[in-house]
Design an enzyme around this catalytic site. Structure first.
Site, short mmCIF file in Angstrom:
data_model
loop_
_atom_site.label_atom_id
_atom_site.label_comp_id
_atom_site.label_asym_id
_atom_site.label_seq_id
_atom_site.Cartn_x
_atom_site.Cartn_y
_atom_site.Cartn_z
N TRP B 152 1.02 -1.00 0.02
CA TRP B 152 0.16 0.11 -0.01
C TRP B 152 0.83 1.34 0.19
O TRP B 152 1.87 1.44 0.84
CB TRP B 152 -1.02 -0.14 1.23
CG TRP B 152 -1.88 1.04 1.37
CD1 TRP B 152 -2.62 1.66 0.68
CD2 TRP B 152 -1.92 1.74 2.59
NE1 TRP B 152 -3.53 2.37 1.20
CE2 TRP B 152 -3.01 2.60 2.38
CE3 TRP B 152 -1.49 1.61 3.97
CZ2 TRP B 152 -3.54 3.65 3.43
CZ3 TRP B 152 -1.77 2.61 4.99
CH2 TRP B 152 -2.84 3.59 4.72
N ASP B 233 0.04 -5.64 9.71
CA ASP B 233 -0.96 -4.73 9.27
C ASP B 233 -2.18 -5.52 8.79
O ASP B 233 -2.01 -6.20 7.89
CB ASP B 233 -0.67 -3.89 8.09
CG ASP B 233 -1.54 -2.41 7.77
OD1 ASP B 233 -1.38 -1.55 6.87
OD2 ASP B 233 -2.62 -2.63 8.25
N LYS B 269 -12.79 -1.33 6.46
CA LYS B 269 -13.65 -2.23 5.51
C LYS B 269 -14.48 -3.36 6.18
O LYS B 269 -15.70 -3.62 5.70
CB LYS B 269 -12.38 -3.13 4.61
CG LYS B 269 -11.62 -2.17 3.76
CD LYS B 269 -10.72 -1.49 4.46
CE LYS B 269 -9.77 -0.73 3.13
NZ LYS B 269 -8.67 0.18 3.86
#
Lengths: 464, 422
Positions: B152, B233, B269
């Site tokens: 990311w 993460d 999310k």
């Protein structure tokens, strides 16, 4: 699972730690030396229950072994101490959060209405843009400068939604560090405790200008002007727009003019922290007068805003950083760089509080109701000031002049009590306040004024 | 004479009493558009009725609409209007953090019972990573972070702004469009002992390529041998396979192996709370005392950044996870979202194969989570945008959440068009 157990059991302990053992039993990992607790050197103290391997304590020594306990936050720590106390007479005059006369937290009616509207509309929870909710950014800048202000009409203001006052200040500090390396921020002595932390963590050097005069319990205006003048040209001057925290002492309009004069003369950049717009005098416009005065002179300035107090949205973390520039093109560029700072900090700001503010400020009816509620809150504090002053004057036979309480403005009063005296306030009288002598009048009820005045009189006269 | 001229020149370029003529900010360049969030901005500006946004990783339903979960709406109804908005503690909502730790470490984790985890509420995944990066810088000032390639994009920004030097490690294998396991293991071995490694717990962003369980065990072993610090993460727990427990497998393997790790968790999310910015940072310590100290230092970092975290999203999370029925509903809804994405992966692949594409597209269904690393070049992506109004990041990452039964055919066609002569 069983095979995993076997494979772990077969790994020899010393191979599992890639170490260079020095004679003294210390282990060098990377560039720091860590001591291996002898008891732990025996690894794999594994216990099993029902075939699961439970956590092995020993294998890794933590990289954070040397982390010491941080001191409690001088402001937020006070509330924690208050909560822990079981004494019946306890009084929390620590953090600046508004309380009703019954000493209960207060959710504004307009906020409840706005939230219900939001539920009815069933809005989604998509990411805001990095700069925050556009509707919020528009109303917040207009609230601060006035919708008809030339800087607004000419789009010279870069506005980015921030995490309340703290987060907005932090964005500005990071911008200063990036574009004005070495530039100093001048902060008032005293100032809100977290200002220093913000600039320290942003690596922006700071120094203090005189502000509070203990002799008069008022403003050391000459000292302030002198120190601002003495600072290197092009410094940033952090000013409290209204209701100075922690002293409650604000410059007069005349004094603001002179402050603006010297700032212009020295090419300094004014940097306002506006955490109490509306809360100081009860009027949103009056409380923005200092900021508007500077903007009217065509100065570029920075302004951090917060809706924690005036809309009671403390925990929603809603505020904004505004940078007034000489052109709209510059404002666009500055805004883009503020976004670049925000993105690796939290990506985009929380939506809930922004929507509440946009709904309240953007709707004429709700806005009117808000103004009324704010006048009520500011009014309660003014009444409490008066009562406290009356009690102190009546009960204190020494003839000390307590009128500074009436001259100060906003949520806080700087009592002039020193550290030992404030400790007496807490230890003997169970009055929780910050060690700098600040009391939050927002946490005081009319009913408790007499008790507090007794405590103050006792601490002031009997403790040194 | 010369001196006074010099003074005059100096004075004229610096404004004296009165308005300045030049801005303080004249050296401020316009920042480049954020590669991910900039895509959505461009998408919104496009008037074409055929446009598709497969850029940012925000879930869409089969009609392409944002979704607010039922469990979230119900939680909001319960908390609306009747709650005060007092500051949370600097470490955030205690309830929310407790529930969040259970998700990562296990419902009955001994580590939680033994209070060995220093944990604070954070501003979603970004905020959790940033807090950790700042903490790493402050307490392991000589350390560096190893970041997978690719990752990311914001990971690089986060550790850079925290002033932690970055290195990379091999992760994605372009030829197989899978994991470069040998390269990964090699990089772990070659990194100086005690390095920090950033790992995606599940549903790797942007590739969708996750190690297998066996590979995770091997990675854990190698990391332990080198005394590295694993930082996970985890932004997609529940979203990858549909089962949060399964998606936490990598972390559980590491815990079993005795690593003292750190985790960034996000509800953006899996609970659809994107804009609320709710997440959690946890650091597993040797004992309770250390955990208390570490937590206090994390709070010291948070205080000058935002003082205390926002309450609204945290309340939603703790309301849902604290109520067995709401939690069940949530698990069902998460599975529903994951299943829809898995279905779209199959559909996209089948469509491309039916079109007779000369390339292999099995990676679309091999990969997992919200994203598919298509293997398309930036030039091909540009064609997709300019000719077909399809918006995605230039690394070829497709957000499968933006794919619907309504647009998968159009998307497959477009992808086929730009890749058929590749």
């Amino acid at each position: 699972m069983a095979s995993t157990m076997l494979s772990l059991a077969s790994v020899s302990p010393s191979a599992s730690l890639s170490t260079h053992e020095t004679p003294k039993g210390k282990v060098k990992l990377g560039s720091s030396f860590l001591s291996l607790n002898k008891g732990r050197n025996n690894l794999f103290a594994k216990t099993e229950s029902f075939g699961r391997i439970s956590m092995v304590a020993a294998v890794n020594v933590s990289k954070f072994e040397g982390v010491t306990m941080a001191p409690p936050d001088p402001i937020l720590g006070v509330s924690e101490a208050f909560k822990a106390s079981t004494n019946q007479s306890k009084l929390n005059l620590g953090v600046g959060a508004y309380r009703t006369e019954e000493l209960q937290p207060y959710v504004l009616d307009v906020v409840k209405k706005a939230e219900n509207l939001m539920i009815e509309r069933g809005e989604n929870k998509e990411y805001l843009p990095i700069e925050g909710l556009a509707a919020f950014n528009k109303v917040t800048a207009e609230l601060l400068f006035g919708a008809d202000n030339p800087v607004i009409k000419q789009q010279k203001v870069a506005t980015v939604q921030g995490l309340s006052g703290t987060g907005s200040l932090r964005l500005a500090a990071a911008l200063i560090e990036r574009y004005f390396p070495g530039a100093k921020v001048l902060i008032s002595s005293p100032t809100w405790g977290n200002h220093k932390n913000i600039f320290n963590d942003s690596r922006v050097p700071w120094s203090e200008y005189r502000y509070y005069d203990p002799k008069t319990v008022g403003l050391d205006f000459e000292g302030m002007i002198s120190d601002i003048k003495a600072a290197p040209e092009g410094s940033f001057v952090l000013l409290h727009g209204c209701a100075h925290n922690p002293t409650g002492i604000d410059p007069t309009p005349d004094q603001w003019e002179k402050i603006a004069d010297v700032i212009q003369e020295k090419n300094h950049i004014p940097f306002f922290d506006v955490a109490y717009q509306g809360f100081a005098s009860g009027s949103l416009d009056t409380d923005a007068a200092s900021v508007r005065l500077f903007a009217a002179r065509g100065l570029e300035l920075l302004v951090a805003q917060s809706y924690s107090k005036n809309l009671g949205l403390y925990a929603e973390r809603i505020g904004a950083i505004n940078v007034v520039c000489t052109s709209s093109d510059t404002a666009t560029r500055v805004k883009s760089q503020l976004k670049r700072i925000a993105r690796p900090m939290y990506s985009n700001p929380p939506v809930h509080g922004a929507r509440i503010v946009a709904n309240v400020v953007g709707d004429p009816t709700l806005f009117g109701e808000w103004k009324a509620e704010m006048e009520m809150m500011a009014g309660r504090i003014k009444n409490v000031r008066q009562k406290l002053y009356d009690n102190l004057t009546a009960k204190d036979k020494s003839g000390k002049d307590w009128s500074f309480i009436l001259k100060q403005i906003g949520m806080f009063s700087f009592t002039g009590l020193n550290k030992a005296q404030t400790e007496n306030m807490t230890n003997k009288w169970h009055v929780y306040m910050t060690k700098d002598g600040r009391i939050s009048l927002a946490g005081l009820s009319l009913a408790k004024c007499e008790y507090l005045s007794d405590a103050i009189i006792d601490s002031y006269h009997n403790v040194s | 004479m010369a001196l006074s001229r010099k003074l005059f020149q100096h004075r004229s370029s610096v404004s004296v009493f009165g308005a300045r003529s030049m801005s303080w900010w004249r050296s401020v360049e316009p920042a480049p558009k954020d590669p991910i969030l900039g895509v959505t901005e461009a998408f919104l500006a496009d008037p074409s009725p055929e446009k598709i946004n497969v850029g940012v990783g925000a879930y869409r339903d089969d009609k392409g609409k944002p979704v607010v979960l039922e469990c979230v709406r119900e939680a909001e109804r319960r908390i609306a209007g009747n709650l005060n908005m007092e500051y949370l503690p600097m470490g955030g909502s205690v309830n929310m953090v407790e529930e969040t730790l259970k998700l990562a470490y296990g419902e009955n984790s001994e580590l939680i019972k033994d209070k060995r985890i220093a944990a604070v509420q954070a501003l979603s995944g970004t905020g959790a990573c940033r807090l950790f990066a700042d903490f790493q810088k402050r307490f392991c000032p000589d350390s560096q972070i190893y970041i997978p390639v690719p990752t990311w994009a914001n990971h690089h920004n986060i550790w850079r702004d925290a002033h932690v030097p970055q290195k990379t490690f091999h992760y994605y294998h372009p030829q197989s469009k899978g994991l470069d396991f040998a390269g990964l293991v090699d990089d772990i071995k070659n990194a100086p002992n005690g390095s920090f490694f950033l790992l995606h717990a599940c549903a790797h962003n942007p590739t969708g390529v996750d190690p297998s369980e066996e590979q995770w065990k091997e990675i854990s072993k190698k990391i332990k041998e080198k005394g590295h610090f694993p930082f996970f993460d985890m932004a997609y727990q529940g979203f990858a396979s549909g089962d949060p427990e399964r998606d936490a497998k990598a972390i559980r393997i590491f815990l079993e192996d005795g690593h003292l790790l750190g985790i960034a968790q996000s509800y953006a999310k899996n609970m659809g709370l994107y804009g609320q910015r709710v997440g959690c940072l946890s650091v597993l310590c040797e004992d309770e005392k250390q955990a208390v100290a570490v937590k206090s230092q994390l709070q010291m970092l948070a205080r000058p950044m935002y003082s205390n975290p926002p309450v609204h999203g945290a309340l939603i999370v703790s309301t849902i996870l604290g109520d067995p029925d709401l939690k069940k509903l949530w698990l069902k809804e998460v599975k529903g979202m994951a299943d829809r994405i898995i279905g779209m992966r199959t559909a996209l692949r089948e469509n491309l194969e039916k079109l007779g594409s000369p390339l292999s597209w099995e990676h679309i269904t091999n990969q997992i989570g919200m994203f598919c690393y298509s293997g398309m070049t930036p030039e091909q992506v540009d064609r997709l945008t300019n000719e077909f109004h399809i918006y995605m990041t230039r690394n070829g990452r497709i957000s499968m959440a933006g794919v619907t039964t309504g647009n998968v055919g159009y998307l497959a066609n477009a992808v086929h068009e730009v890749t058929k002569s590749a």
